[in-house]
Design an enzyme around this catalytic site. Structure first.
Site, short mmCIF file in Angstrom:
data_model
loop_
_atom_site.label_atom_id
_atom_site.label_comp_id
_atom_site.label_asym_id
_atom_site.label_seq_id
_atom_site.Cartn_x
_atom_site.Cartn_y
_atom_site.Cartn_z
N SER A 142 0.85 -1.19 0.00
CA SER A 142 0.00 0.00 0.00
C SER A 142 0.88 1.24 0.00
O SER A 142 1.67 1.46 0.93
CB SER A 142 -0.89 0.02 1.24
N MET B 162 -12.14 4.38 -0.67
CA MET B 162 -12.79 4.65 0.63
C MET B 162 -13.48 6.00 0.51
O MET B 162 -13.05 7.01 1.06
CB MET B 162 -11.73 4.65 1.75
N MET C 24 -11.57 -5.99 5.63
CA MET C 24 -10.73 -5.01 6.33
C MET C 24 -10.36 -5.57 7.71
O MET C 24 -11.24 -5.96 8.47
CB MET C 24 -11.46 -3.67 6.50
N MET D 17 -9.04 8.07 -0.55
CA MET D 17 -9.90 8.45 0.58
C MET D 17 -10.42 9.86 0.34
O MET D 17 -9.70 10.72 -0.17
CB MET D 17 -9.10 8.45 1.88
N ASP E 156 -6.49 -6.37 4.57
CA ASP E 156 -5.86 -5.05 4.52
C ASP E 156 -5.88 -4.42 5.90
O ASP E 156 -6.96 -4.19 6.46
CB ASP E 156 -6.63 -4.18 3.51
N HIS F 225 -8.38 0.90 -3.92
CA HIS F 225 -9.26 0.74 -2.76
C HIS F 225 -9.97 2.07 -2.53
O HIS F 225 -9.38 3.01 -2.00
CB HIS F 225 -8.41 0.33 -1.54
N HIS G 12 -1.30 -1.40 -4.23
CA HIS G 12 -2.57 -1.04 -3.58
C HIS G 12 -2.61 0.48 -3.39
O HIS G 12 -1.73 1.06 -2.76
CB HIS G 12 -2.64 -1.76 -2.24
N ASP H 34 -4.82 3.59 -1.98
CA ASP H 34 -5.93 3.97 -1.10
C ASP H 34 -6.45 5.34 -1.48
O ASP H 34 -5.77 6.35 -1.29
CB ASP H 34 -5.44 3.98 0.35
C1 DX5 Z 1 -6.16 1.64 5.69
C2 DX5 Z 1 -5.74 1.31 4.28
C3 DX5 Z 1 -4.60 0.39 4.19
C4 DX5 Z 1 -3.31 0.86 4.83
C5 DX5 Z 1 -2.64 -0.35 5.41
O1 DX5 Z 1 -7.39 2.25 5.68
O2 DX5 Z 1 -6.84 0.71 3.58
O3 DX5 Z 1 -4.38 -0.02 2.84
O4 DX5 Z 1 -2.44 1.50 3.95
O5 DX5 Z 1 -1.52 0.04 6.12
P1 DX5 Z 1 -0.75 -0.93 7.12
O6 DX5 Z 1 -0.29 -2.13 6.34
O7 DX5 Z 1 0.35 -0.08 7.64
O8 DX5 Z 1 -1.75 -1.32 8.20
ZN ZN Z 2 -6.42 -0.16 1.60
#
Ligand code: DX5
Ligand code: ZN
Length: 217
Positions: A8, A66, A134, A35, A172, A64, A31, A33
């Protein structure tokens, strides 16, 4: 199922993204993210930045989302990414979104938060390429895995086996060298790792080590 490691980039240095992407060339997926500051209390990057990322790496992108109203964005990402994951909790019609993503040319995936039960979503699994369970509350990297989420991975794998579905199960949040084997045994095959990869100086060897630990005989 083939084991896949998806670093990620939330934990990468955003001021040096191109070199950070080069440092994870052995990854199976990257990956990303996305948001929006509404669905989760954090804000990251959007379409133009993700598009540039796709132009400077050969590794396929795993998006991903969010965000609220994922139906406004999912197919735009689907045009150039390998897979697009929306949150069940944000979707007004998961079935419509799944079709949109597939028609855009990507693999549809759906994520569930720690508080969403497996029973609530099991009927949607035959439509999906991947379920993201999650293992932390979405929003931030560097959290610890919530152990009670692991039973949902087992339930999803049992359902997929029973119904002969080719379903990937992704986890994740809080994935480490120590706990990845446990998640693999529960039935996960696709592993997101932010901190566990980017805190290391040699990211590719860490990716290989994670892959080894996730390979269950
Ligand atoms: C959290 C994200 C993850 C995050 C994971 O909301 O969806 O993808 O980057 O990070 P680690 O591996 O550090 O928990
Ligand atoms: Zn994620």
């Amino acid at each position: 199922m083939m084991v896949r490691i998806a670093p990620s980039i939330l934990s990468a240095d955003f001021a040096n993204l191109e070199s950070e992407l080069k440092s994870i060339s052995s990854a199976d997926l990257i990956h990303v993210d996305v948001m929006d500051g509404h669905f989760v209390p954090n804000l990251t990057i959007g379409l133009p930045v993700v598009r540039r990322i796709s132009e400077v790496t050969r590794v396929p992108l795993d998006i991903h989302l969010m965000i609220d109203q994922p139906e406004l964005w999912a197919s735009k990402y689907g045009e150039f990414c390998e897979s697009v994951t929306f949150h069940y909790e944000a979707a007004s019609s998961p079935e419509v979104l799944i079709t949109q993503i597939r028609e855009a040319g990507a693999k549809p995936a759906m994520a569930i938060k720690p508080s969403t039960s497996f029973a609530e979503v099991e009927d949607l699994l035959p439509l999906l390429d991947m379920l993201l369970v999650m293992t932390v509350e979405p929003g931030f990297g560097g959290q610890s895995l919530i152990e009670s989420t692991i039973s949902k991975v087992s339930s999803a794998r049992a359902y997929a086996t029973k119904n002969e579905l080719e379903l990937s199960i992704q986890v994740d949040g809080g994935i480490t060298i120590e706990n990845i084997g446990l998640l693999a045994k529960a039935g996960a095959d696709t592993f997101v790792a932010g901190t566990a990869v980017f805190s290391e100086t040699n990211r590719n060897s860490q990716i290989d080590l994670l892959r080894q630990r996730a390979t269950v005989e």
